[in-house]
Structures are given as structure tokens and as C-alpha cells.
Design an enzyme around this catalytic site. Structure first.
Site, PDB file in Angstrom:
ATOM      1  N   GLY A  20       0.816  -1.220   0.000  1.00 41.08           N
ATOM      2  CA  GLY A  20       0.000   0.000   0.000  1.00 41.08           C
ATOM      3  C   GLY A  20       0.841   1.258   0.000  1.00 41.08           C
ATOM      4  N   TYR A 147     -14.432   1.505  11.794  1.00 40.38           N
ATOM      5  CA  TYR A 147     -12.982   1.507  11.540  1.00 40.38           C
ATOM      6  C   TYR A 147     -12.240   2.183  12.693  1.00 40.38           C
ATOM      7  CZ  TYR A 147      -8.617   2.814   9.139  1.00 40.38           C
ATOM      8  OH  TYR A 147      -7.296   2.995   8.792  1.00 40.38           O
TER       9      TYR A 147
END
Length: 325
Positions: A20, A147
């Protein structure tokens, strides 16, 4: 356990989420900027190597590489609107990923873990600037509470592993990260990267750029390579269990509209920009203090934002076919 503080031989560092935005930045620092020391091994995992939601796959990948140190970046993430629709999914997957990584690290005698939290974990209703002591002082913003709570739990677990086993597992909290290898997807990418993609597309098509919201929200942006350098410093030098915010100073916070001006200049876009005020702005600001970072590293040089945006736009244009999806 007595082996806890004794560093035997060179480090073997396992980086989860290694493909990422932040993982690629760390890889760049390690391989291109001399971030790797003699005899060290650095392993960058992607989701192809193991699904960390699954404890068996997590265990297998740890057994394969036998790390002494872990940088934990892997997470299930999305843009504002995806999080608003899917809070339960983000909560459960991230709780599992974090528990699997930390517990497996514990079981396999990993000396240090540095996990990456997110600035969205801070309380929605708070005073500014936010600092490291305020993480749990109230609910996070409702848009991505699933999250955010999962990420907060890493901090709770770190304290518990230290209390029970003396492990030095800690966490860093970057503000808004951007750079090469970001998710430039217009629907669910990070704000700057999605705007770069939109602006480039509008330039090619000769249309206006439509920006979601008023452009008034203010953010502190950190260039991914700066963050990569700081995370490597934390792995080697930062001894606290309490997290540390990695951010530019409060005076460097800018509005989305100001960021948009830098993007249009970097991409030489001369067209119209339309701010769609029927769409949510999310949080208006999340100003974070970097006083703790400055106590440790008073002279750390952040890449100037204009320069970092230019380099990211250049990377995006050069890699347009892979980056825009």
C-alpha cells in the site's frame, strides 16, 4: 520473558500492508535511501501473501518469515462514503486483522511491533489541537466509527501486552497521508489522490472538476515518504508504549480548496472547479499537535506540501494506467 530486551543478531522486519501507500514508502526508504542496516532482512507482505482476517493464514506467514520486528500497516480501508455505508464490516475485519497480527507476534516472540493508527480515531467533539492523550476521550465521528473503534483497540491491546508481558508494542498516528502508490480511485480514494485523478481526467476531457463538499474542511497532510522515514525511526528508537502523532505542524493545516489550488497548478489545469455543497464535508477539521514528535525530533524536515503534491501528481500521470483504478 528474559529474551525480551536482548537484541540477538540483525532484525528481520515483517511489514504488513507492504504493497500500500505507506508500505511502498517504507520500501523506498529501506531500499533507496539507506534505511536498511547491514544484515537486516525486510519482508513486505501484500494481501496476496496472506489474508490477515484469517488467523491460520496470519500464523503461516509469520512462521514462514520468523520476524523479530513487525510494522503493522494492513487494514481494510475505504473512502468517506464507503465507510458511512459499511461500518460493521470495517469494524469486524479490522478487529480480526489487528488481533491476529498482535497475538501471533506475541506467540512467536516478536520483540517490537509498530502499528499504524489513523487520525480519524480521535473524538469527534473535542478541543484542538488534539494530542496523544485524547484518543479515548469520546466517540469518533459517526461516519467511520467502525474503523475508528477497531483502530483505537490497537492502543488498548498494546498497553495490555506491555502490562502482562512487558512487550514493546506501540503505535503511530499519521494525519492525512498521500503520495505515490496511493489509492487514486475517484469513488473511494483518499481526498488528495481522488482530486488528482478527477483533475487530470477533467483536463483530458475538457470538463469542469466536481469537488464533493464546500472545500472548507481543513487537514494536515503528510507526504508518504516522510511518514516512511518516521516509522523506521519509531521502530528503532521510540521506546514508549503510548502512541505518537506523526504530522506537520498546526500552522501547516490547509483547506481542501487550498489543496485543490496546488493540485490544479501541479497538473496545469485551467478549467472550472465546482464545489458541490449538497454533499457531506465530513469533519471540518481534526487539527493535531506534533509537539511530542518535535520533542524527539526537533529538526525533522518535512517535504514542503507544494513539492510533495507536484511529485505525487507527476507519479500519477506517469503511472496513470495502473494508478487510476
Amino acid at each position: 520473558r528474559e529474551g525480551e530486551q536482548i537484541k540477538v543478531g540483525p532484525m528481520r522486519v515483517l511489514v504488513t500492508g507492504g504493497s500500500g501507500l505507506v508500505g511502498k514508502a517504507i520500501e523506498h526508504v529501506v531500499q533507496q535511501e539507506g534505511g536498511k542496516l547491514e544484515g537486516e532482512e525486510w519482508i513486505f507482505l501484500s494481501s496476496k501473501d496472506a489474508d490477515l482476517v484469517d488467523v491460520g493464514q496470519t500464523r503461516a506467514v509469520f512462521e514462514k518469515y520468523r520476524p523479530t520486528h513487525v510494522i503493522h500497516l494492513a487494514a481494510k480501508v475505504g473512502g468517506l462514503y464507503l465507510h458511512m455505508r459499511d461500518n460493521l464490516h470495517f469494524l469486524r475485519d479490522n478487529l480480526k486483522i489487528n488481533d491476529n497480527v498482535l497475538q501471533t507476534a506475541h506467540e512467536m516472540g516478536v520483540t517490537r511491533v509498530v502499528s499504524c493508527l489513523s487520525s480519524c480515531i480521535f473524538p469527534d467533539k473535542t478541543t484542538y489541537p488534539i494530542d496523544e492523550t485524547m484518543i479515548h476521550n469520546g466517540s469518533p465521528h459517526s461516519s467511520n466509527f467502525g474503523y475508528s473503534h477497531a483502530k483505537r483497540m490497537i492502543d488498548v491491546q498494546n498497553r495490555a501486552y506491555f502490562q502482562q508481558y512487558g512487550h514493546h508494542y506501540t503505535a503511530v498516528i499519521p494525519t492525512n497521508v498521500f503520495g505515490p502508490y496511493d489509492n487514486f480511485n475517484i469513488e473511494n480514494g483518499h481526498v488528495l489522490s481522488a482530486l488528482m485523478n478527477k483533475t487530470y481526467k477533467a483536463k483530458k476531457e475538457g470538463t469542469a472538476v466536481n469537488v464533493c463538499g464546500s472545500g472548507a474542511p481543513r487537514r494536515q497532510f503528510i507526504y508518504s515518504l516522510d511518514l516512511g522515514r518516521l516509522i523506521i525511526w519509531a521502530l528503532r528508537e521510540y521506546e514508549e508504549i503510548d502512541p505518537i502523532i506523526f504530522s506537520v505542524g498546526e500552522e501547516d493545516e490547509i483547506s481542501i480548496k487550498e489543496a485543490m489550488d496546488l493540485i490544479t497548478k501541479a497538473l496545469d489545469f485551467k478549467g472550472k472547479i465546482h464545489y458541490d455543497t449538497t454533499l457531506s464535508d465530513g469533519q471540518m477539521k481534526k487539527t493535531a499537535s506534533n509537539a511530542k514528535l518535535r520533542r524527539y525530533l526537533p529538526d525533522f524536515p518535512f517535504t514542503p506540501l507544494k513539492e510533495a503534491i507536484q511529485m505525487t501528481c507527476d507519479w500519477f500521470v506517469a503511472n496513470y494506467d495502473i494508478a487510476r483504478t
